[in-house]
Design an enzyme around this catalytic site. Structure first.
Site, PDB file in Angstrom:
ATOM      1  N   GLY A 164       0.778  -1.243   0.000  1.00 56.22           N
ATOM      2  CA  GLY A 164       0.000   0.000   0.000  1.00 56.22           C
ATOM      3  C   GLY A 164       0.805   1.287   0.000  1.00 56.22           C
ATOM      4  O   GLY A 164       0.315   2.334  -0.395  1.00 56.22           O
ATOM      5  N   GLU A 190       4.687   3.604   6.280  1.00 55.62           N
ATOM      6  CA  GLU A 190       3.467   2.801   6.166  1.00 55.62           C
ATOM      7  C   GLU A 190       2.398   3.616   5.441  1.00 55.62           C
ATOM      8  O   GLU A 190       2.408   4.852   5.502  1.00 55.62           O
ATOM      9  CB  GLU A 190       2.938   2.473   7.571  1.00 55.62           C
ATOM     10  CG  GLU A 190       3.121   1.040   8.002  1.00 55.62           C
ATOM     11  CD  GLU A 190       2.182   0.050   7.337  1.00 55.62           C
ATOM     12  OE1 GLU A 190       1.703   0.293   6.205  1.00 55.62           O
ATOM     13  OE2 GLU A 190       1.940  -0.991   7.956  1.00 55.62           O
ATOM     14  N   ASP A 191       1.469   2.929   4.782  1.00 55.68           N
ATOM     15  CA  ASP A 191       0.352   3.632   4.164  1.00 55.68           C
ATOM     16  C   ASP A 191      -0.642   4.103   5.222  1.00 55.68           C
ATOM     17  O   ASP A 191      -1.122   5.224   5.184  1.00 55.68           O
ATOM     18  CB  ASP A 191      -0.349   2.763   3.105  1.00 55.68           C
ATOM     19  CG  ASP A 191      -0.722   1.373   3.612  1.00 55.68           C
ATOM     20  OD1 ASP A 191      -0.422   1.042   4.778  1.00 55.68           O
ATOM     21  OD2 ASP A 191      -1.311   0.604   2.833  1.00 55.68           O
ATOM     22  N   ASP A 229      -3.877   1.463  11.490  1.00 55.58           N
ATOM     23  CA  ASP A 229      -5.268   1.211  11.861  1.00 55.58           C
ATOM     24  C   ASP A 229      -5.260   0.709  13.312  1.00 55.58           C
ATOM     25  O   ASP A 229      -5.177   1.506  14.236  1.00 55.58           O
ATOM     26  CB  ASP A 229      -5.799   0.181  10.847  1.00 55.58           C
ATOM     27  CG  ASP A 229      -7.276  -0.095  10.955  1.00 55.58           C
ATOM     28  OD1 ASP A 229      -8.066   0.735  10.515  1.00 55.58           O
ATOM     29  OD2 ASP A 229      -7.645  -1.172  11.467  1.00 55.58           O
ATOM     30  N   LYS A 247      -5.494   6.281  11.885  1.00 55.14           N
ATOM     31  CA  LYS A 247      -6.853   6.234  12.443  1.00 55.14           C
ATOM     32  C   LYS A 247      -6.720   6.127  13.956  1.00 55.14           C
ATOM     33  O   LYS A 247      -6.723   5.020  14.500  1.00 55.14           O
ATOM     34  CB  LYS A 247      -7.595   4.983  11.926  1.00 55.14           C
ATOM     35  CG  LYS A 247      -7.906   4.950  10.442  1.00 55.14           C
ATOM     36  CD  LYS A 247      -8.672   3.662  10.115  1.00 55.14           C
ATOM     37  CE  LYS A 247      -8.943   3.500   8.658  1.00 55.14           C
ATOM     38  NZ  LYS A 247      -9.492   2.151   8.324  1.00 55.14           N
ATOM     39  N   PHE A 271     -13.298   2.728   6.401  1.00 58.40           N
ATOM     40  CA  PHE A 271     -12.459   2.007   5.439  1.00 58.40           C
ATOM     41  C   PHE A 271     -12.274   2.873   4.202  1.00 58.40           C
ATOM     42  O   PHE A 271     -13.231   3.428   3.665  1.00 58.40           O
ATOM     43  CB  PHE A 271     -13.092   0.661   5.059  1.00 58.40           C
ATOM     44  CG  PHE A 271     -12.154  -0.188   4.266  1.00 58.40           C
ATOM     45  CD1 PHE A 271     -11.135  -0.898   4.879  1.00 58.40           C
ATOM     46  CD2 PHE A 271     -12.267  -0.255   2.878  1.00 58.40           C
ATOM     47  CE1 PHE A 271     -10.241  -1.652   4.144  1.00 58.40           C
ATOM     48  CE2 PHE A 271     -11.374  -1.007   2.129  1.00 58.40           C
ATOM     49  CZ  PHE A 271     -10.366  -1.713   2.765  1.00 58.40           C
ATOM     50  N   ILE A 272     -11.021   2.986   3.752  1.00 57.46           N
ATOM     51  CA  ILE A 272     -10.722   3.850   2.613  1.00 57.46           C
ATOM     52  C   ILE A 272      -9.914   3.104   1.544  1.00 57.46           C
ATOM     53  O   ILE A 272      -9.271   2.087   1.838  1.00 57.46           O
ATOM     54  CB  ILE A 272      -9.956   5.109   3.064  1.00 57.46           C
ATOM     55  CG1 ILE A 272      -8.757   4.712   3.948  1.00 57.46           C
ATOM     56  CG2 ILE A 272     -10.801   6.062   3.847  1.00 57.46           C
ATOM     57  CD1 ILE A 272      -7.575   5.480   3.578  1.00 57.46           C
ATOM     58  N   ASP A 323      -5.899  -0.439  -1.023  1.00 57.56           N
ATOM     59  CA  ASP A 323      -6.799  -1.292  -1.799  1.00 57.56           C
ATOM     60  C   ASP A 323      -7.994  -1.784  -1.008  1.00 57.56           C
ATOM     61  O   ASP A 323      -7.986  -1.828   0.220  1.00 57.56           O
ATOM     62  CB  ASP A 323      -6.046  -2.528  -2.295  1.00 57.56           C
ATOM     63  CG  ASP A 323      -5.734  -3.495  -1.152  1.00 57.56           C
ATOM     64  OD1 ASP A 323      -5.117  -3.048  -0.154  1.00 57.56           O
ATOM     65  OD2 ASP A 323      -6.124  -4.674  -1.226  1.00 57.56           O
ATOM     66  N   ARG A 371      -6.029   0.640  -5.906  1.00 57.58           N
ATOM     67  CA  ARG A 371      -4.721   1.234  -5.582  1.00 57.58           C
ATOM     68  C   ARG A 371      -4.340   2.343  -6.562  1.00 57.58           C
ATOM     69  O   ARG A 371      -3.579   3.239  -6.231  1.00 57.58           O
ATOM     70  CB  ARG A 371      -3.618   0.168  -5.611  1.00 57.58           C
ATOM     71  CG  ARG A 371      -3.741  -0.906  -4.545  1.00 57.58           C
ATOM     72  CD  ARG A 371      -2.446  -1.714  -4.485  1.00 57.58           C
ATOM     73  NE  ARG A 371      -2.574  -2.962  -3.743  1.00 57.58           N
ATOM     74  CZ  ARG A 371      -2.476  -3.079  -2.414  1.00 57.58           C
ATOM     75  NH1 ARG A 371      -2.288  -2.008  -1.676  1.00 57.58           N
ATOM     76  NH2 ARG A 371      -2.584  -4.258  -1.832  1.00 57.58           N
TER      77      ARG A 371
HETATM   78  P1  IMP Z   1      -3.108  -2.459  11.310  1.00 57.36           P
HETATM   79  O1  IMP Z   1      -2.154  -3.572  11.592  1.00 57.36           O
HETATM   80  O2  IMP Z   1      -4.493  -2.763  11.807  1.00 57.36           O
HETATM   81  O3  IMP Z   1      -2.619  -1.110  11.796  1.00 57.36           O
HETATM   82  O4  IMP Z   1      -3.326  -2.385   9.752  1.00 57.36           O
HETATM   83  C1  IMP Z   1      -2.347  -1.987   8.918  1.00 57.36           C
HETATM   84  C2  IMP Z   1      -2.592  -2.421   7.488  1.00 57.36           C
HETATM   85  O5  IMP Z   1      -3.967  -2.721   7.208  1.00 57.36           O
HETATM   86  C3  IMP Z   1      -2.224  -1.287   6.579  1.00 57.36           C
HETATM   87  O6  IMP Z   1      -0.871  -1.342   6.238  1.00 57.36           O
HETATM   88  C4  IMP Z   1      -3.143  -1.492   5.395  1.00 57.36           C
HETATM   89  O7  IMP Z   1      -2.519  -2.339   4.459  1.00 57.36           O
HETATM   90  C5  IMP Z   1      -4.365  -2.165   5.969  1.00 57.36           C
HETATM   91  N1  IMP Z   1      -5.465  -1.220   6.194  1.00 57.36           N
HETATM   92  C6  IMP Z   1      -5.870  -0.687   7.374  1.00 57.36           C
HETATM   93  N2  IMP Z   1      -6.910   0.143   7.228  1.00 57.36           N
HETATM   94  C7  IMP Z   1      -7.174   0.171   5.895  1.00 57.36           C
HETATM   95  C8  IMP Z   1      -8.150   0.890   5.082  1.00 57.36           C
HETATM   96  O8  IMP Z   1      -8.991   1.686   5.546  1.00 57.36           O
HETATM   97  N3  IMP Z   1      -8.087   0.646   3.757  1.00 57.36           N
HETATM   98  C9  IMP Z   1      -7.188  -0.195   3.181  1.00 57.36           C
HETATM   99  N4  IMP Z   1      -6.263  -0.875   3.895  1.00 57.36           N
HETATM  100  C10 IMP Z   1      -6.258  -0.691   5.238  1.00 57.36           C
HETATM  101 MG    MG Z   2       0.305  -1.442   4.536  1.00 59.12          MG
END
Ligand code: IMP
Ligand code: MG
Length: 179
Positions: free
Chosen positions: A48, A102-103, A106, A134, A155-156, A162, A168
Site C-alpha cells: 500500500g 506505512e500507508d 489502523d 486512524k 475504510f478507505i 486497496d 490502488r
Molecule cells: P493495522 O495492523 O491494523 O494497523 O493495519 C495496517 C494495514 O492494514 C495497513 O498497512 C493497510 O494495508 C491495511 N489497512 C488498514 N486500514 C485500511 C483501510 O482503511 N483501507 C485499506 N487498507 C487498510
Molecule cells: Mg500497509
C-alpha cells in the site's frame, strides 16, 4: 470522480490528491530538518505504501537510502489481527537511523510487530512515518512520529490503498459509503 464502485462496495471522494501532496510535503520538511546529518534508511512496507513512498522520497533533500519489505495483516475490509513474517530486508540496520514508512496505521498491530522485529537488529533510532492514521482504531501503544493525515475509523481506498486488491491506482482517497 466523486464516487467509485469496487467490487460490491461503493466509495465516495474523501481526500483529493492536492491535499495529500500538500500534507506529504509538510512531513518531508519535518524529516529533512529532524534528520539532518543522520543519513536515514527508509523501510517501506509494501504494497500500500508505494505511492506515498515515492511522493515523500522525492521531497527528502538530505542523504538517505530506501528499501522495501512485505508483510500483510489485512484481508478484504476487515483486519485479521495476525501478521506474517518480514520479507525482503537485506540491508543491515545496525546503528542506522531507520524511518518506517506505512500507508496507514489502523489497529497498529502491523507496526508493533515490525518494530519489535527490527529492534532486535539494534538500529540507532527508529521512527514511524505514515500517510494515514486512524487514532480511534488504535489497539496498541504505537504513536507515529510523522502522520500526514489523521482520519476517522472508516475504510478507505486509493492512492496505493486497496479493497481486495483493487483501487490502488486511484489518485484521490475515497471512503466507504455505508448505505
Ligand atoms: P493495522 O495492523 O491494523 O494497523 O493495519 C495496517 C494495514 O492494514 C495497513 O498497512 C493497510 O494495508 C491495511 N489497512 C488498514 N486500514 C485500511 C483501510 O482503511 N483501507 C485499506 N487498507 C487498510
Ligand atoms: Mg500497509
Amino acid at each position: 470522480m466523486t464516487s467509485v464502485q469496487i467490487k460490491d462496495k461503493h466509495f465516495e471522494l474523501f481526500i483529493r490528491e492536492e491535499i495529500i501532496i500538500d500534507k506529504i510535503t509538510r512531513i518531508a520538511e519535518r524529516i529533512n530538518s529532524d534528520m539532518t546529518g543522520k543519513t536515514p534508511l527508509f523501510i517501506c512496507v509494501l504494497n500500500g505504501v508505494f505511492m506515498f513512498a515515492a511522493d515523500l522520497f522525492k521531497r527528502i533533500e538530505i542523504p538517505c537510502e530506501i528499501t522495501f519489505v512485505r508483510l500483510k495483516s489485512y484481508q478484504g475490509a476487515q483486519t485479521s489481527g495476525t501478521v506474517r513474517e518480514i520479507h525482503g530486508l537485506t540491508e543491515s540496520i545496525e546503528n542506522r537511523n531507520v524511518i518506517i514508512l506505512e500507508d496507514i496505521i489502523d489497529t497498529g498491530f502491523t507496526m508493533r510487530y515490525l518494530i519489535d522485529k527490527l529492534q532486535i537488529h539494534k538500529p540507532a533510532s527508529m521512527k514511524i512515518a505514515t500517510l494515514l492514521f486512524k487514532p480511534n482504531a488504535l489497539q496498541t501503544d504505537i504513536t507515529p512520529d510523522y502522520a500526514a493525515i489523521e482520519i476517522p475509523n472508516d475504510f478507505i481506498v486509493g492512492y496505493g490503498l486497496d479493497y481486495d486488491g483493487f483501487g490502488r491506482n486511484l489518485r484521490n482517497i475515497y471512503k466507504i459509503k455505508l448505505c
